[in-house]
Design a protein around this motif. Sequence first.
Motif, PDB file in Angstrom:
ATOM      1  N   GLY A 133       0.771  -1.229   0.000  1.00 42.55           N
ATOM      2  CA  GLY A 133       0.000   0.000   0.000  1.00 42.55           C
ATOM      3  C   GLY A 133       0.802   1.279   0.000  1.00 42.55           C
ATOM      4  O   GLY A 133       0.229   2.367   0.058  1.00 42.55           O
ATOM      5  N   ALA A 134       2.133   1.209  -0.076  1.00 38.96           N
ATOM      6  CA  ALA A 134       2.955   2.419  -0.070  1.00 38.96           C
ATOM      7  C   ALA A 134       2.949   3.067  -1.451  1.00 38.96           C
ATOM      8  O   ALA A 134       2.846   2.385  -2.471  1.00 38.96           O
ATOM      9  CB  ALA A 134       4.380   2.093   0.359  1.00 38.96           C
ATOM     10  N   THR A 135       3.062   4.388  -1.481  1.00 36.76           N
ATOM     11  CA  THR A 135       3.093   5.087  -2.766  1.00 36.76           C
ATOM     12  C   THR A 135       4.506   5.086  -3.351  1.00 36.76           C
ATOM     13  O   THR A 135       5.478   4.733  -2.696  1.00 36.76           O
ATOM     14  CB  THR A 135       2.551   6.521  -2.650  1.00 36.76           C
ATOM     15  OG1 THR A 135       3.330   7.265  -1.699  1.00 36.76           O
ATOM     16  CG2 THR A 135       1.094   6.511  -2.223  1.00 36.76           C
ATOM     17  N   ALA A 136       4.605   5.565  -4.581  1.00 37.88           N
ATOM     18  CA  ALA A 136       5.712   5.283  -5.487  1.00 37.88           C
ATOM     19  C   ALA A 136       7.103   5.560  -4.926  1.00 37.88           C
ATOM     20  O   ALA A 136       7.429   6.677  -4.526  1.00 37.88           O
ATOM     21  CB  ALA A 136       5.518   6.079  -6.783  1.00 37.88           C
ATOM     22  N   CYS A 137       7.919   4.524  -4.925  1.00 38.02           N
ATOM     23  CA  CYS A 137       9.335   4.637  -4.593  1.00 38.02           C
ATOM     24  C   CYS A 137      10.029   3.401  -5.130  1.00 38.02           C
ATOM     25  O   CYS A 137       9.694   2.274  -4.746  1.00 38.02           O
ATOM     26  CB  CYS A 137       9.543   4.758  -3.088  1.00 38.02           C
ATOM     27  SG  CYS A 137      11.275   4.975  -2.620  1.00 38.02           S
ATOM     28  N   VAL A 138      10.992   3.597  -6.029  1.00 37.80           N
ATOM     29  CA  VAL A 138      11.697   2.490  -6.673  1.00 37.80           C
ATOM     30  C   VAL A 138      13.195   2.743  -6.587  1.00 37.80           C
ATOM     31  O   VAL A 138      13.677   3.834  -6.907  1.00 37.80           O
ATOM     32  CB  VAL A 138      11.281   2.350  -8.154  1.00 37.80           C
ATOM     33  CG1 VAL A 138      12.064   1.220  -8.830  1.00 37.80           C
ATOM     34  CG2 VAL A 138       9.779   2.087  -8.261  1.00 37.80           C
ATOM     35  N   GLU A 139      13.927   1.737  -6.153  1.00 37.94           N
ATOM     36  CA  GLU A 139      15.389   1.821  -6.059  1.00 37.94           C
ATOM     37  C   GLU A 139      16.025   1.076  -7.225  1.00 37.94           C
ATOM     38  O   GLU A 139      15.605  -0.037  -7.564  1.00 37.94           O
ATOM     39  CB  GLU A 139      15.866   1.212  -4.735  1.00 37.94           C
ATOM     40  CG  GLU A 139      17.386   1.126  -4.607  1.00 37.94           C
ATOM     41  CD  GLU A 139      17.823   0.256  -3.439  1.00 37.94           C
ATOM     42  OE1 GLU A 139      19.053   0.107  -3.248  1.00 37.94           O
ATOM     43  OE2 GLU A 139      16.952  -0.298  -2.726  1.00 37.94           O
ATOM     44  N   ILE A 140      17.045   1.673  -7.829  1.00 35.37           N
ATOM     45  CA  ILE A 140      17.871   1.005  -8.834  1.00 35.37           C
ATOM     46  C   ILE A 140      19.259   0.850  -8.229  1.00 35.37           C
ATOM     47  O   ILE A 140      19.932   1.838  -7.946  1.00 35.37           O
ATOM     48  CB  ILE A 140      17.938   1.812 -10.147  1.00 35.37           C
ATOM     49  CG1 ILE A 140      16.534   1.958 -10.746  1.00 35.37           C
ATOM     50  CG2 ILE A 140      18.882   1.133 -11.140  1.00 35.37           C
ATOM     51  CD1 ILE A 140      16.497   2.866 -11.969  1.00 35.37           C
ATOM     52  N   GLU A 141      19.662  -0.382  -8.015  1.00 36.91           N
ATOM     53  CA  GLU A 141      20.979  -0.644  -7.443  1.00 36.91           C
ATOM     54  C   GLU A 141      21.992  -0.777  -8.578  1.00 36.91           C
ATOM     55  O   GLU A 141      21.912  -1.697  -9.392  1.00 36.91           O
ATOM     56  CB  GLU A 141      20.956  -1.913  -6.591  1.00 36.91           C
ATOM     57  CG  GLU A 141      22.259  -2.197  -5.876  1.00 36.91           C
ATOM     58  CD  GLU A 141      22.186  -3.434  -5.006  1.00 36.91           C
ATOM     59  OE1 GLU A 141      22.772  -4.470  -5.397  1.00 36.91           O
ATOM     60  OE2 GLU A 141      21.526  -3.376  -3.951  1.00 36.91           O
ATOM     61  N   SER A 142      22.934   0.148  -8.608  1.00 39.56           N
ATOM     62  CA  SER A 142      23.965   0.134  -9.643  1.00 39.56           C
ATOM     63  C   SER A 142      25.143   0.958  -9.144  1.00 39.56           C
ATOM     64  O   SER A 142      24.986   2.136  -8.809  1.00 39.56           O
ATOM     65  CB  SER A 142      23.431   0.725 -10.952  1.00 39.56           C
ATOM     66  OG  SER A 142      24.427   0.745 -11.953  1.00 39.56           O
ATOM     67  N   GLY A 143      26.311   0.338  -9.068  1.00 36.44           N
ATOM     68  CA  GLY A 143      27.486   1.071  -8.614  1.00 36.44           C
ATOM     69  C   GLY A 143      27.471   1.316  -7.117  1.00 36.44           C
ATOM     70  O   GLY A 143      26.813   0.613  -6.343  1.00 36.44           O
ATOM     71  N   ASP A 144      28.191   2.360  -6.702  1.00 36.44           N
ATOM     72  CA  ASP A 144      28.421   2.604  -5.286  1.00 36.44           C
ATOM     73  C   ASP A 144      27.407   3.542  -4.636  1.00 36.44           C
ATOM     74  O   ASP A 144      27.349   3.628  -3.408  1.00 36.44           O
ATOM     75  CB  ASP A 144      29.826   3.184  -5.081  1.00 36.44           C
ATOM     76  CG  ASP A 144      30.921   2.211  -5.486  1.00 36.44           C
ATOM     77  OD1 ASP A 144      30.700   0.986  -5.331  1.00 36.44           O
ATOM     78  OD2 ASP A 144      31.976   2.665  -5.966  1.00 36.44           O
ATOM     79  N   SER A 145      26.631   4.289  -5.437  1.00 35.65           N
ATOM     80  CA  SER A 145      25.671   5.218  -4.858  1.00 35.65           C
ATOM     81  C   SER A 145      24.254   4.675  -5.022  1.00 35.65           C
ATOM     82  O   SER A 145      24.014   3.711  -5.746  1.00 35.65           O
ATOM     83  CB  SER A 145      25.799   6.602  -5.501  1.00 35.65           C
ATOM     84  OG  SER A 145      25.575   6.536  -6.886  1.00 35.65           O
ATOM     85  N   PHE A 146      23.310   5.299  -4.323  1.00 36.71           N
ATOM     86  CA  PHE A 146      21.911   4.902  -4.408  1.00 36.71           C
ATOM     87  C   PHE A 146      21.216   5.699  -5.513  1.00 36.71           C
ATOM     88  O   PHE A 146      21.465   6.891  -5.685  1.00 36.71           O
ATOM     89  CB  PHE A 146      21.187   5.177  -3.081  1.00 36.71           C
ATOM     90  CG  PHE A 146      21.661   4.339  -1.933  1.00 36.71           C
ATOM     91  CD1 PHE A 146      21.315   2.998  -1.835  1.00 36.71           C
ATOM     92  CD2 PHE A 146      22.448   4.898  -0.929  1.00 36.71           C
ATOM     93  CE1 PHE A 146      21.742   2.221  -0.755  1.00 36.71           C
ATOM     94  CE2 PHE A 146      22.878   4.138   0.150  1.00 36.71           C
ATOM     95  CZ  PHE A 146      22.525   2.789   0.235  1.00 36.71           C
ATOM     96  N   PHE A 147      20.323   5.024  -6.237  1.00 38.65           N
ATOM     97  CA  PHE A 147      19.473   5.674  -7.234  1.00 38.65           C
ATOM     98  C   PHE A 147      18.024   5.393  -6.836  1.00 38.65           C
ATOM     99  O   PHE A 147      17.641   4.234  -6.662  1.00 38.65           O
ATOM    100  CB  PHE A 147      19.737   5.138  -8.639  1.00 38.65           C
ATOM    101  CG  PHE A 147      21.096   5.489  -9.174  1.00 38.65           C
ATOM    102  CD1 PHE A 147      21.271   6.599  -9.975  1.00 38.65           C
ATOM    103  CD2 PHE A 147      22.203   4.700  -8.867  1.00 38.65           C
ATOM    104  CE1 PHE A 147      22.526   6.925 -10.467  1.00 38.65           C
ATOM    105  CE2 PHE A 147      23.461   5.018  -9.352  1.00 38.65           C
ATOM    106  CZ  PHE A 147      23.620   6.147 -10.149  1.00 38.65           C
ATOM    107  N   ILE A 148      17.236   6.451  -6.691  1.00 40.99           N
ATOM    108  CA  ILE A 148      15.856   6.307  -6.224  1.00 40.99           C
ATOM    109  C   ILE A 148      14.925   7.101  -7.133  1.00 40.99           C
ATOM    110  O   ILE A 148      15.168   8.285  -7.403  1.00 40.99           O
ATOM    111  CB  ILE A 148      15.680   6.805  -4.780  1.00 40.99           C
ATOM    112  CG1 ILE A 148      16.764   6.241  -3.865  1.00 40.99           C
ATOM    113  CG2 ILE A 148      14.287   6.446  -4.260  1.00 40.99           C
ATOM    114  CD1 ILE A 148      17.902   7.200  -3.585  1.00 40.99           C
ATOM    115  N   CYS A 149      13.875   6.452  -7.608  1.00 46.88           N
ATOM    116  CA  CYS A 149      12.848   7.119  -8.398  1.00 46.88           C
ATOM    117  C   CYS A 149      11.646   7.413  -7.501  1.00 46.88           C
ATOM    118  O   CYS A 149      10.991   6.491  -7.007  1.00 46.88           O
ATOM    119  CB  CYS A 149      12.407   6.241  -9.574  1.00 46.88           C
ATOM    120  SG  CYS A 149      13.703   5.903 -10.774  1.00 46.88           S
TER     121      CYS A 149
END
Length: 319
Positions: free
Chosen positions: A61-77
């Motif tokens: 039920g949580a609203t939009a949050c998507v993580e892309i794991e790539s490399g050493d830093s965090f990527f979040i949509c």
Amino acid sequence: MLVRFWGTRGSLPVAAKADAIRTKIAKALVAANGHSIANLQQADDFIDRELDFAAGATYGGATACVEIESGDSFFICDMGSGLREFGLSTIKRCADGHARIYNFFQSHLHWDHIMGFPFFVPSFDPAAVIRIHSAHPDAEDALRRQQEEISFPVPFDWLRASIEFVTMTPGEPIEVDGLKVVAEKQQHSHDSYGYRFTDGSGRTIVFSTDSEHKVDDMKDEAAFIEFFRDADLVICDTMYSLADSVSMKEDWGHSSNIVAIDLCHEAGARRLALFHHEPTYDDEAIQRMHQESIRYEELTREGSALEVLCAYDGLEIRL
């Protein structure tokens, strides 16, 4: 690349009510009739073997949050309510040596897509670096406004992380910590933007939510066909059924599973994740839409198969 879904609902967070949980338990007990289940491991095996997803789990039920794991830093949509749990998950990862660099890519500034930021624990970490990428020049205004005293008890200026706002230009690629990223303007109130992420080996993820695609105006969708072209994964707004999207909810800024499949077929994409689920849909309704989507993909397929997934809170997809 690994994609983690922390929030997959649209409009506002929802939670399963007591009667919905009772129904799931009742269905599981009926299905278990005649089975011997003596411990939790056997129960887990039974759920995996005998129950469909809607009966044995939940889309969340949580609203939009998507993580892309790539490399050493965090990527979040996006910064929907799922961001809170993502932030908590990073505490251990950073303690184990992960860089405290958070690259956000914001589709738009409506509340369901920014409401998680005031609860994002790393924003209080003075060693954290937060870069908020958006094609909206008023992104900082939106985040500051929701933490004004009338709305929230903790002012934006109390945050201790180093916070930078980066305004992107649609169509102009940028390089961010090993990923090439390009934004695409979408049809939505106050505009929204999709993002295409490509790593050094050519693997590509498209994040495209809160975007309306009109089934009777597909000639104007050529830009999106190119935007989705040959993507390994397209995360796409499929909030409504086709009937809803062309009737009573036309011009509401969202699209349907049918149009998403058509666009991915035209683009030659490999996987589609149905996303931004309607908050009034229960698990069975979302599962039914997923099954109908798979069938529609099979009936309309002309080339390579498109794998149709249905995003849920906790889903991980490795590319």
